[in-house]
Design a protein around this motif. Structure first.
Motif, PDB file in Angstrom:
ATOM      1  N   HIS A 122       0.857  -1.184   0.000  1.00 58.03           N
ATOM      2  CA  HIS A 122       0.000   0.000   0.000  1.00 58.03           C
ATOM      3  C   HIS A 122       0.891   1.232   0.000  1.00 58.03           C
ATOM      4  O   HIS A 122       1.786   1.357   0.844  1.00 58.03           O
ATOM      5  CB  HIS A 122      -0.898  -0.020   1.238  1.00 58.03           C
ATOM      6  N   VAL A 123       0.648   2.136  -0.941  1.00 60.70           N
ATOM      7  CA  VAL A 123       1.435   3.359  -1.073  1.00 60.70           C
ATOM      8  C   VAL A 123       0.533   4.564  -0.895  1.00 60.70           C
ATOM      9  O   VAL A 123      -0.569   4.614  -1.447  1.00 60.70           O
ATOM     10  CB  VAL A 123       2.143   3.427  -2.445  1.00 60.70           C
ATOM     11  N   TRP A 124       0.996   5.550  -0.136  1.00 63.06           N
ATOM     12  CA  TRP A 124       0.330   6.843  -0.058  1.00 63.06           C
ATOM     13  C   TRP A 124       1.036   7.826  -0.985  1.00 63.06           C
ATOM     14  O   TRP A 124       2.277   7.870  -1.031  1.00 63.06           O
ATOM     15  CB  TRP A 124       0.415   7.434   1.353  1.00 63.06           C
ATOM     16  N   ASP A 125       0.243   8.644  -1.690  1.00 64.88           N
ATOM     17  CA  ASP A 125       0.760   9.789  -2.439  1.00 64.88           C
ATOM     18  C   ASP A 125       0.133  11.018  -1.812  1.00 64.88           C
ATOM     19  O   ASP A 125      -1.058  11.289  -1.994  1.00 64.88           O
ATOM     20  CB  ASP A 125       0.394   9.659  -3.921  1.00 64.88           C
ATOM     21  N   ILE A 126       0.918  11.779  -1.053  1.00 65.02           N
ATOM     22  CA  ILE A 126       0.413  12.912  -0.273  1.00 65.02           C
ATOM     23  C   ILE A 126       0.667  14.207  -1.047  1.00 65.02           C
ATOM     24  O   ILE A 126       1.793  14.467  -1.491  1.00 65.02           O
ATOM     25  CB  ILE A 126       1.094  12.999   1.105  1.00 65.02           C
ATOM     26  N   GLY A 127      -0.382  15.031  -1.164  1.00 64.82           N
ATOM     27  CA  GLY A 127      -0.294  16.220  -2.009  1.00 64.82           C
ATOM     28  C   GLY A 127      -0.197  15.789  -3.451  1.00 64.82           C
ATOM     29  O   GLY A 127       0.687  16.208  -4.203  1.00 64.82           O
ATOM     30  N   ALA A 128      -1.139  14.924  -3.850  1.00 67.64           N
ATOM     31  CA  ALA A 128      -1.011  14.175  -5.099  1.00 67.64           C
ATOM     32  C   ALA A 128      -1.031  15.044  -6.348  1.00 67.64           C
ATOM     33  O   ALA A 128      -0.441  14.674  -7.373  1.00 67.64           O
ATOM     34  CB  ALA A 128      -2.122  13.127  -5.181  1.00 67.64           C
ATOM     35  N   PRO A 176       0.538   2.605   5.504  1.00 76.05           N
ATOM     36  CA  PRO A 176       1.199   2.375   4.209  1.00 76.05           C
ATOM     37  C   PRO A 176       2.490   1.580   4.356  1.00 76.05           C
ATOM     38  O   PRO A 176       3.095   1.525   5.435  1.00 76.05           O
ATOM     39  CB  PRO A 176       1.507   3.795   3.748  1.00 76.05           C
ATOM     40  N   ASP A 177       2.919   0.988   3.265  1.00 76.15           N
ATOM     41  CA  ASP A 177       4.266   0.433   3.219  1.00 76.15           C
ATOM     42  C   ASP A 177       5.263   1.518   2.843  1.00 76.15           C
ATOM     43  O   ASP A 177       6.374   1.566   3.361  1.00 76.15           O
ATOM     44  CB  ASP A 177       4.329  -0.716   2.209  1.00 76.15           C
ATOM     45  N   ALA A 178       4.867   2.376   1.899  1.00 78.34           N
ATOM     46  CA  ALA A 178       5.732   3.454   1.435  1.00 78.34           C
ATOM     47  C   ALA A 178       4.892   4.697   1.199  1.00 78.34           C
ATOM     48  O   ALA A 178       3.694   4.603   0.906  1.00 78.34           O
ATOM     49  CB  ALA A 178       6.465   3.045   0.164  1.00 78.34           C
ATOM     50  N   VAL A 179       5.541   5.866   1.312  1.00 72.28           N
ATOM     51  CA  VAL A 179       4.835   7.136   1.168  1.00 72.28           C
ATOM     52  C   VAL A 179       5.643   8.064   0.279  1.00 72.28           C
ATOM     53  O   VAL A 179       6.865   8.206   0.455  1.00 72.28           O
ATOM     54  CB  VAL A 179       4.617   7.831   2.540  1.00 72.28           C
ATOM     55  N   PHE A 180       4.948   8.720  -0.665  1.00 75.82           N
ATOM     56  CA  PHE A 180       5.547   9.820  -1.424  1.00 75.82           C
ATOM     57  C   PHE A 180       4.861  11.104  -1.009  1.00 75.82           C
ATOM     58  O   PHE A 180       3.626  11.170  -0.963  1.00 75.82           O
ATOM     59  CB  PHE A 180       5.382   9.612  -2.933  1.00 75.82           C
ATOM     60  N   ILE A 181       5.657  12.120  -0.696  1.00 77.82           N
ATOM     61  CA  ILE A 181       5.119  13.417  -0.293  1.00 77.82           C
ATOM     62  C   ILE A 181       5.606  14.454  -1.300  1.00 77.82           C
ATOM     63  O   ILE A 181       6.810  14.709  -1.409  1.00 77.82           O
ATOM     64  CB  ILE A 181       5.570  13.794   1.129  1.00 77.82           C
ATOM     65  N   GLY A 182       4.669  15.019  -2.032  1.00 74.59           N
ATOM     66  CA  GLY A 182       5.023  15.987  -3.060  1.00 74.59           C
ATOM     67  C   GLY A 182       4.473  17.372  -2.796  1.00 74.59           C
ATOM     68  O   GLY A 182       4.557  18.256  -3.639  1.00 74.59           O
ATOM     69  N   ALA A 234       4.806   4.557   8.211  1.00 72.86           N
ATOM     70  CA  ALA A 234       5.289   3.820   7.037  1.00 72.86           C
ATOM     71  C   ALA A 234       6.071   2.588   7.465  1.00 72.86           C
ATOM     72  O   ALA A 234       6.941   2.656   8.331  1.00 72.86           O
ATOM     73  CB  ALA A 234       6.158   4.724   6.170  1.00 72.86           C
ATOM     74  N   ARG A 235       5.773   1.474   6.869  1.00 73.34           N
ATOM     75  CA  ARG A 235       6.461   0.231   7.209  1.00 73.34           C
ATOM     76  C   ARG A 235       7.862   0.170   6.611  1.00 73.34           C
ATOM     77  O   ARG A 235       8.740  -0.495   7.157  1.00 73.34           O
ATOM     78  CB  ARG A 235       5.649  -0.965   6.710  1.00 73.34           C
ATOM     79  N   ARG A 236       8.055   0.851   5.482  1.00 75.13           N
ATOM     80  CA  ARG A 236       9.307   0.649   4.763  1.00 75.13           C
ATOM     81  C   ARG A 236      10.033   1.942   4.415  1.00 75.13           C
ATOM     82  O   ARG A 236      11.191   2.109   4.762  1.00 75.13           O
ATOM     83  CB  ARG A 236       9.026  -0.164   3.497  1.00 75.13           C
ATOM     84  N   SER A 237       9.363   2.879   3.727  1.00 77.09           N
ATOM     85  CA  SER A 237      10.103   4.050   3.257  1.00 77.09           C
ATOM     86  C   SER A 237       9.193   5.255   3.071  1.00 77.09           C
ATOM     87  O   SER A 237       7.978   5.124   2.879  1.00 77.09           O
ATOM     88  CB  SER A 237      10.809   3.742   1.930  1.00 77.09           C
ATOM     89  N   VAL A 270      14.477   5.299   4.984  1.00 77.49           N
ATOM     90  CA  VAL A 270      14.220   3.859   4.878  1.00 77.49           C
ATOM     91  C   VAL A 270      14.279   3.257   6.274  1.00 77.49           C
ATOM     92  O   VAL A 270      15.247   3.488   7.020  1.00 77.49           O
ATOM     93  CB  VAL A 270      15.248   3.175   3.966  1.00 77.49           C
ATOM     94  N   ARG A 271      13.256   2.497   6.618  1.00 75.19           N
ATOM     95  CA  ARG A 271      13.239   1.866   7.935  1.00 75.19           C
ATOM     96  C   ARG A 271      14.249   0.715   7.963  1.00 75.19           C
ATOM     97  O   ARG A 271      14.185  -0.186   7.123  1.00 75.19           O
ATOM     98  CB  ARG A 271      11.844   1.361   8.278  1.00 75.19           C
TER      99      ARG A 271
END
Length: 444
Positions: free
Chosen positions: A287-293, A350-356, A373-376, A433-434
């Motif tokens: 599961h990935v989050w895209d924040i401020g997509a 999420p497993d990973a998150v992108f913040i833009g 975030a579980r991973r990054s 990265v965790r």
């Protein structure tokens, strides 16, 4: 030699499997399989298959007896080589000591009851495993079969997929009344969530019921569930396939900005997106989050690579733009209207998150994302002033932090059939990265 016989979905045993059972000295299997094995000798020892370790120990002890005591037969559901007991037996005794007679798997049987092919289905096991992987696969793909277990059944799956728009097909007691070739003609029930509790399916015959996730969540399904299909019914029919399973990954990623609808060039440029995707590592079951997509370009690319994606955008027109871009690329993206970090509390981890995006709230957003975030976590910024606070937030959350300043120049035409270099705006990309968990007391 250990004979492994797949049964339980209505197909009769093969002659070889039947002969092996008739000459068995030790038979291991679930209670319903043992009860249905009418050709088993009365003198055969029986071991009910519950916890795996005691059953394997019983098999090992029996194999030490003289060969004339009869063979070992293990009865399993469906195809025992498909998420089944063959793996454990091969690891303990060696694959060369197994004679496997597969039956029809519950997955194949369930799709057959619906008249659907399943070469394009993704199969995921939630039996004895965390449900979140199955949920993420169901959100990302239109045709999924979930092998369920205690605590990871139709009710739990339905509760997690309430807003997904999917339909669940719950197949219970598949082949009931026809175990081990004892007969056929099991009834197939279909319902819409108002049928009697399917926990009685083993007494009344198999049931195949279409329900919404909300209806599934409200039911007590009992122990007879064989498999749950999660379907986007608008996309269950696919073209002829060459490779089974999920579709192959995209031929390219870091797509050109022109592949997306966006406003005033408010889109993550493809050079930045390429490195962000490399650090996010989106993949099937995550599961990935895209924040401020914004346009949702990162969200769409992550979904194209197989991940379940939630895109958070604070403007309504941005939310519609994300949905339009996802539809144009044929992927599922859950678009959430709201401002981070407030809206994040309602989302699955999420497993990973992108913040833009984020503006003045960026450090708080990074902190909230990095804690969950579980991973990054990957953060893109144009402003130098925000880099220290973002780095501090990533490190404070226990992540290993690194980053780069990306400066690129693209080829651009000039009059006279010549080319110049056109610089793009520089962007800072930081990622955390965790680190892998270390088992206490184990030397590293």
């Amino acid at each position: 030699m250990i004979t492994v016989v797949g049964t339980g979905t209505g197909a009769p045993l093969s002659p070889d499997a039947g002969a092996a059972l008739a000459g068995a000295g030790l038979v291991v299997g679930g209670r319903r399989h043992l009860a249905a094995a009418t050709t088993m000798p009365d003198t055969a020892e029986r071991v009910v298959l519950g916890p795996l370790a005691p059953a394997l120990d019983a098999i090992e002890q029996y194999l030490e007896k003289p060969a004339d005591q009869g063979r070992v037969v293990v009865l399993a559901s469906g195809d025992p080589g498909f998420f089944g007991i063959v793996r454990a037996l091969a690891e303990r005794f060696g694959a060369d000591r197994l004679a496997v007679h597969p039956g029809v798997s519950s997955v194949a049987t369930a799709f057959a009851r619906l008249g659907l092919t399943w070469d394009d289905a993704v199969v995921v096991s939630a039996h004895g495993r965390a449900l979140r992987t199955a949920v993420n696969v169901c959100r990302a793909h239109p045709k999924v079969a979930v092998l369920t277990g205690p605590g990871s059944g139709p009710a739990e799956l339905g509760a997690a997929l309430r807003s997904s728009g999917r339909v669940l097909v719950v197949a219970s007691a598949l082949g009931a009344g026809a175990d081990s070739g004892t007969g056929s003609g099991a009834s197939t029930g279909t319902g819409t969530g108002t049928a009697p509790d399917s926990g009685s399916a083993s007494q009344s015959g198999e049931r195949v019921e279409r329900v919404t996730p909300a209806e599934a969540a409200a039911r007590d399904w009992g122990p007879a569930v064989s498999v749950v299909l999660c379907l986007d019914e608008s996309r269950v029919l696919s073209p002829v396939r060459t490779i089974a399973g999920p579709p192959p990954g995209p031929a390219q990623w870091a797509l050109d900005e022109g592949e997306f609808t966006h406003r005033d060039s408010m889109i993550t440029k493809f050079e930045v997106r390429a490195l962000a995707l490399a650090r996010l590592g989106p993949r099937l079951g995550e599961h990935v989050w895209d924040i401020g997509a914004g346009s949702g370009s990162v969200a769409v690319e992550c979904a194209r690579l197989g991940a379940a994606v939630t895109a958070v955008e604070k403007t309504l027109d941005g939310v519609e733009r994300v949905r339009a871009n996802a539809a144009a690329h044929g992927v599922d993206v859950t678009a959430v209207h709201g401002a981070a970090p407030t809206v994040l509390s309602d989302l699955p981890d999420p497993d990973a998150v992108f913040i833009g995006g984020g503006g003045r709230e960026l450090p708080a957003i990074v902190t909230a994302c990095a804690r969950r975030a579980r991973r990054s976590v990957v953060v893109a910024m144009a402003a130098l002033d925000r880099v220290p606070a973002v780095r501090d937030a990533l490190v404070a959350a226990g992540l290993d932090c690194d980053g780069v300043l990306l400066q690129s120049s693209r080829l651009a035409p000039l009059p006279g059939d010549v080319t110049r270099l056109a610089a793009t705006n520089p962007v800072f990309l930081l990622w955390g990265v965790r680190p892998p968990a270390r088992d206490e007391g184990v030397a590293q």
